[in-house]
Design a protein around this motif. Structure first.
Motif, PDB file in Angstrom:
ATOM      1  N   GLY A   1      38.912  31.448  45.340  1.00 27.16           N
ATOM      2  CA  GLY A   1      37.820  31.131  46.284  1.00 27.16           C
ATOM      3  C   GLY A   1      37.751  32.252  47.530  1.00 27.16           C
ATOM      4  O   GLY A   1      36.802  32.246  48.397  1.00 27.16           O
ATOM      5  N   GLY A   2      38.903  32.769  47.651  1.00 28.60           N
ATOM      6  CA  GLY A   2      38.764  33.742  48.976  1.00 28.60           C
ATOM      7  C   GLY A   2      38.297  35.268  48.582  1.00 28.60           C
ATOM      8  O   GLY A   2      37.849  35.403  47.561  1.00 28.60           O
ATOM      9  N   ASN A   3      37.962  36.001  49.542  1.00 29.67           N
ATOM     10  CA  ASN A   3      37.329  37.231  49.409  1.00 29.67           C
ATOM     11  C   ASN A   3      38.246  38.011  48.414  1.00 29.67           C
ATOM     12  O   ASN A   3      37.689  38.873  47.735  1.00 29.67           O
ATOM     13  N   ALA A   4      39.630  38.172  48.755  1.00 38.58           N
ATOM     14  CA  ALA A   4      40.425  39.015  48.031  1.00 38.58           C
ATOM     15  C   ALA A   4      40.252  38.528  46.547  1.00 38.58           C
ATOM     16  O   ALA A   4      40.210  39.495  45.513  1.00 38.58           O
ATOM     17  N   ALA A   5      40.219  37.463  46.244  1.00 31.56           N
ATOM     18  CA  ALA A   5      39.979  37.001  44.579  1.00 31.56           C
ATOM     19  C   ALA A   5      38.629  37.569  44.233  1.00 31.56           C
ATOM     20  O   ALA A   5      38.767  37.958  42.982  1.00 31.56           O
ATOM     21  N   LYS A   6      37.782  37.285  45.045  1.00 31.83           N
ATOM     22  CA  LYS A   6      36.317  37.772  44.467  1.00 31.83           C
ATOM     23  C   LYS A   6      36.229  39.336  44.176  1.00 31.83           C
ATOM     24  O   LYS A   6      35.726  39.618  43.205  1.00 31.83           O
ATOM     25  N   ILE A   7      36.919  40.040  45.216  1.00 35.61           N
ATOM     26  CA  ILE A   7      36.932  41.622  45.012  1.00 35.61           C
ATOM     27  C   ILE A   7      37.674  41.832  43.845  1.00 35.61           C
ATOM     28  O   ILE A   7      37.244  42.772  42.959  1.00 35.61           O
ATOM     29  N   ILE A   8      38.759  41.321  43.431  1.00 38.68           N
ATOM     30  CA  ILE A   8      39.559  41.599  42.279  1.00 38.68           C
ATOM     31  C   ILE A   8      38.570  41.278  40.985  1.00 38.68           C
ATOM     32  O   ILE A   8      38.758  42.012  39.986  1.00 38.68           O
ATOM     33  N   ASP A   9      37.981  40.077  41.040  1.00 35.74           N
ATOM     34  CA  ASP A   9      37.041  39.761  39.899  1.00 35.74           C
ATOM     35  C   ASP A   9      36.086  40.890  39.941  1.00 35.74           C
ATOM     36  O   ASP A   9      35.754  41.272  38.415  1.00 35.74           O
ATOM     37  N   GLU A  10      35.358  41.423  40.701  1.00 33.68           N
ATOM     38  CA  GLU A  10      34.487  42.326  40.868  1.00 33.68           C
ATOM     39  C   GLU A  10      34.928  43.985  40.214  1.00 33.68           C
ATOM     40  O   GLU A  10      34.441  44.463  39.471  1.00 33.68           O
ATOM     41  N   LEU A  11      36.277  44.015  40.661  1.00 31.94           N
ATOM     42  CA  LEU A  11      37.103  45.275  40.325  1.00 31.94           C
ATOM     43  C   LEU A  11      37.316  45.169  38.695  1.00 31.94           C
ATOM     44  O   LEU A  11      37.141  46.109  37.980  1.00 31.94           O
ATOM     45  N   ILE A  12      37.650  44.166  38.224  1.00 29.03           N
ATOM     46  CA  ILE A  12      38.146  44.018  36.832  1.00 29.03           C
ATOM     47  C   ILE A  12      36.834  44.377  36.109  1.00 29.03           C
ATOM     48  O   ILE A  12      36.661  45.189  35.109  1.00 29.03           O
ATOM     49  N   GLU A  13      35.529  43.774  36.300  1.00 28.50           N
ATOM     50  CA  GLU A  13      34.436  44.236  35.782  1.00 28.50           C
ATOM     51  C   GLU A  13      33.999  45.414  35.948  1.00 28.50           C
ATOM     52  O   GLU A  13      33.460  46.017  34.936  1.00 28.50           O
ATOM     53  N   GLY A  14      33.994  45.911  37.226  1.00 23.98           N
ATOM     54  CA  GLY A  14      33.722  47.230  37.331  1.00 23.98           C
ATOM     55  C   GLY A  14      34.444  48.470  36.738  1.00 23.98           C
ATOM     56  O   GLY A  14      33.907  49.355  36.304  1.00 23.98           O
ATOM     57  N   TYR A  15      35.539  48.258  36.536  1.00 23.63           N
ATOM     58  CA  TYR A  15      36.436  49.195  35.920  1.00 23.63           C
ATOM     59  C   TYR A  15      36.710  48.854  34.434  1.00 23.63           C
ATOM     60  O   TYR A  15      37.178  49.641  33.629  1.00 23.63           O
ATOM     61  N   GLY A  16      35.958  47.692  33.966  1.00 24.15           N
ATOM     62  CA  GLY A  16      35.859  47.655  32.516  1.00 24.15           C
ATOM     63  C   GLY A  16      37.297  47.208  31.858  1.00 24.15           C
ATOM     64  O   GLY A  16      37.778  47.401  30.718  1.00 24.15           O
ATOM     65  N   LEU A  17      37.938  46.486  32.722  1.00 23.68           N
ATOM     66  CA  LEU A  17      39.624  45.904  32.516  1.00 23.68           C
ATOM     67  C   LEU A  17      39.535  44.773  31.610  1.00 23.68           C
ATOM     68  O   LEU A  17      38.830  43.913  31.840  1.00 23.68           O
ATOM     69  N   ASP A  18      40.291  44.548  30.557  1.00 25.91           N
ATOM     70  CA  ASP A  18      40.381  43.590  29.595  1.00 25.91           C
ATOM     71  C   ASP A  18      41.535  42.751  30.293  1.00 25.91           C
ATOM     72  O   ASP A  18      42.683  42.640  29.733  1.00 25.91           O
ATOM     73  N   MET A  19      41.272  42.336  31.308  1.00 28.91           N
ATOM     74  CA  MET A  19      42.133  41.521  32.086  1.00 28.91           C
ATOM     75  C   MET A  19      41.576  40.223  32.805  1.00 28.91           C
ATOM     76  O   MET A  19      40.328  40.236  32.950  1.00 28.91           O
ATOM     77  N   GLU A  20      42.623  39.458  33.293  1.00 29.41           N
ATOM     78  CA  GLU A  20      42.023  38.187  33.936  1.00 29.41           C
ATOM     79  C   GLU A  20      42.821  38.050  35.324  1.00 29.41           C
ATOM     80  O   GLU A  20      44.003  38.135  35.098  1.00 29.41           O
ATOM     81  N   GLN A  21      42.257  37.392  36.412  1.00 26.04           N
ATOM     82  CA  GLN A  21      43.075  37.185  37.483  1.00 26.04           C
ATOM     83  C   GLN A  21      43.732  36.000  37.420  1.00 26.04           C
ATOM     84  O   GLN A  21      43.162  34.853  37.087  1.00 26.04           O
ATOM     85  N   VAL A  22      45.016  35.770  37.644  1.00 22.69           N
ATOM     86  CA  VAL A  22      45.818  34.662  37.684  1.00 22.69           C
ATOM     87  C   VAL A  22      46.008  34.364  39.209  1.00 22.69           C
ATOM     88  O   VAL A  22      46.908  35.026  40.072  1.00 22.69           O
ATOM     89  N   ASN A  23      45.444  33.268  39.774  1.00 19.63           N
ATOM     90  CA  ASN A  23      45.572  33.075  41.099  1.00 19.63           C
ATOM     91  C   ASN A  23      46.336  31.994  41.564  1.00 19.63           C
ATOM     92  O   ASN A  23      46.688  31.039  40.931  1.00 19.63           O
ATOM     93  N   SER A  24      47.253  32.256  42.918  1.00 18.42           N
ATOM     94  CA  SER A  24      48.163  30.968  43.342  1.00 18.42           C
ATOM     95  C   SER A  24      48.292  31.504  44.866  1.00 18.42           C
ATOM     96  O   SER A  24      47.737  32.366  45.189  1.00 18.42           O
ATOM     97  N   SER A  25      49.175  30.611  45.353  1.00 17.57           N
ATOM     98  CA  SER A  25      49.375  30.941  46.846  1.00 17.57           C
ATOM     99  C   SER A  25      50.158  32.521  46.882  1.00 17.57           C
ATOM    100  O   SER A  25      50.422  32.959  46.085  1.00 17.57           O
ATOM    101  N   GLU A  26      50.169  32.642  48.196  1.00 15.16           N
ATOM    102  CA  GLU A  26      51.114  34.083  48.470  1.00 15.16           C
ATOM    103  C   GLU A  26      52.502  33.939  47.642  1.00 15.16           C
ATOM    104  O   GLU A  26      53.003  34.959  46.911  1.00 15.16           O
ATOM    105  N   GLY A  27      53.170  33.108  48.104  1.00 15.19           N
ATOM    106  CA  GLY A  27      54.406  32.665  47.907  1.00 15.19           C
ATOM    107  C   GLY A  27      54.599  32.595  46.292  1.00 15.19           C
ATOM    108  O   GLY A  27      55.579  33.302  45.427  1.00 15.19           O
ATOM    109  N   GLY A  28      53.598  31.987  45.453  1.00 14.01           N
ATOM    110  CA  GLY A  28      53.700  31.794  43.982  1.00 14.01           C
ATOM    111  C   GLY A  28      53.324  33.081  43.171  1.00 14.01           C
ATOM    112  O   GLY A  28      53.984  33.588  42.436  1.00 14.01           O
ATOM    113  N   MET A  29      52.537  33.954  44.065  1.00 11.16           N
ATOM    114  CA  MET A  29      52.216  35.287  43.450  1.00 11.16           C
ATOM    115  C   MET A  29      53.102  36.035  43.426  1.00 11.16           C
ATOM    116  O   MET A  29      53.752  36.784  42.344  1.00 11.16           O
ATOM    117  N   LEU A  30      54.013  36.137  44.728  1.00 13.13           N
ATOM    118  CA  LEU A  30      54.949  37.053  44.921  1.00 13.13           C
ATOM    119  C   LEU A  30      56.497  36.586  44.022  1.00 13.13           C
ATOM    120  O   LEU A  30      57.261  37.565  43.477  1.00 13.13           O
TER     121      LEU A  30
END
Length: 292
Positions: free
Chosen positions: A156-185
């Motif tokens: 829901g944050g802007n960084a997450a939205k940018i990454i979703d747009e980036l995945i589409e824009g570069y044509g990456l066969d990937m999905e974003q896995v979201n969590s807290s900063e601590g969980g991601m790290l």
């Protein structure tokens, strides 16, 4: 009788004058009671390590100036809503241009008050042992190495939205896995310790660059830009608490100082003690910011 009446009139005049004098004194005291010592400055605090140092420094300085200070933990969207309504007064860690969308949404209700520092960075991160991955295009065709996942922060944050747009824009066969900063790290560190492929969202200031051997990969299409970190306030703060507003409008800090404080806090330091040490070591700068 005449003398008696004149005496009574004189007494009444004195009583009236005394009452008027008392009213004037009370009104004066009432005016004095509305000074900054009775004002509470409310900070919004996002769950990011970069938010804590500037917030704690500003909190302590404002308390030294005589204000009461409260902190409210929330995600960035909720903080902007709070600023727009006047439920919150200050947010010390707004990333531009990423957060421009919020400022546009609440135009006239939220004010861009100061630049905290301008040499931050954000983007996709990989370990340096991935020598053949240096730009986002290098991920194309190699998505399965990463189990087709990019690890990101809260949805829901802007960084997450940018990454979703980036995945589409570069044509990456990937999905974003979201969590807290601590969980991601935690997920990224687990894979790095095993020297496995991993790509995740990162930014500076952050201790991840002090503690991990990682690199930002180039984004030739410009989904991520080098951000500036701004101080945001409710539009009414300038009139409601002019001295607090002046301090915040003069605010600045170096990214190196922020990162050093993050490290000190993560190593077990009390955030307010770390902030107080910064104030003690930078009193001339603090005096400039408060207009002394």
């Amino acid at each position: 009788m005449k003398r008696f009446l004149m005496g009574m009139m004189a007494v009444l005049v004195l009583v009236v004058l005394a009452a008027c004098s008392g009213d004037t004194i009370d009104e004066g005291n009432e005016g004095a009671s509305t000074d900054k010592k009775d004002q509470t400055i409310k900070f919004g605090v996002t769950p990011w390590t970069s938010t804590v140092p500037p917030t704690k420094i500003a909190k302590l300085v404002l308390e030294d100036m005589g204000y009461k200070v409260e902190e409210t933990n929330a995600d960035v969207s909720s903080i902007y809503i709070g600023l727009s309504r006047g439920d919150l007064n200050v947010y010390m860690d707004s990333w531009f241009p990423t957060h421009q969308i919020h400022l546009d949404k609440y135009e006239g209700k939220v004010e861009d008050t100061a630049i905290s520092y301008s040499d931050a960075r954000s983007g996709l991160i990989v370990p340096t042992y991935m020598e053949d991955i240096n730009k986002i295009e290098d991920l194309v065709g190699k998505e399965d190495l990463f189990e087709n996942k990019i690890f990101g922060v809260e949805p829901g944050g802007n960084a997450a939205k940018i990454i979703d747009e980036l995945i589409e824009g570069y044509g990456l066969d990937m999905e974003q896995v979201n969590s807290s900063e601590g969980g991601m790290l935690a997920q990224a560190i687990r894979l790095i310790e095993q020297e496995k492929p991993v790509v995740f969202y990162g930014w500076r200031p952050h201790t991840m660059f002090n503690k991990l051997d990682i690199k930002v990969i180039d984004d030739s299409k410009g989904y991520f830009s080098n951000p500036e970190i701004h101080v945001m306030t409710n539009a009414g703060l300038k009139e409601e608490a002019p001295e607090a507003y002046e301090f915040l409008s003069n605010w600045s800090i170096s990214i190196d100082d922020v990162e050093e404080m993050i490290v000190a806090i993560e190593d077990g330091g009390d955030p307010e003690e770390v902030a107080r040490e910064w104030i003690d070591n930078n009193q001339d700068k603090v005096n400039e910011m408060i207009g002394k």
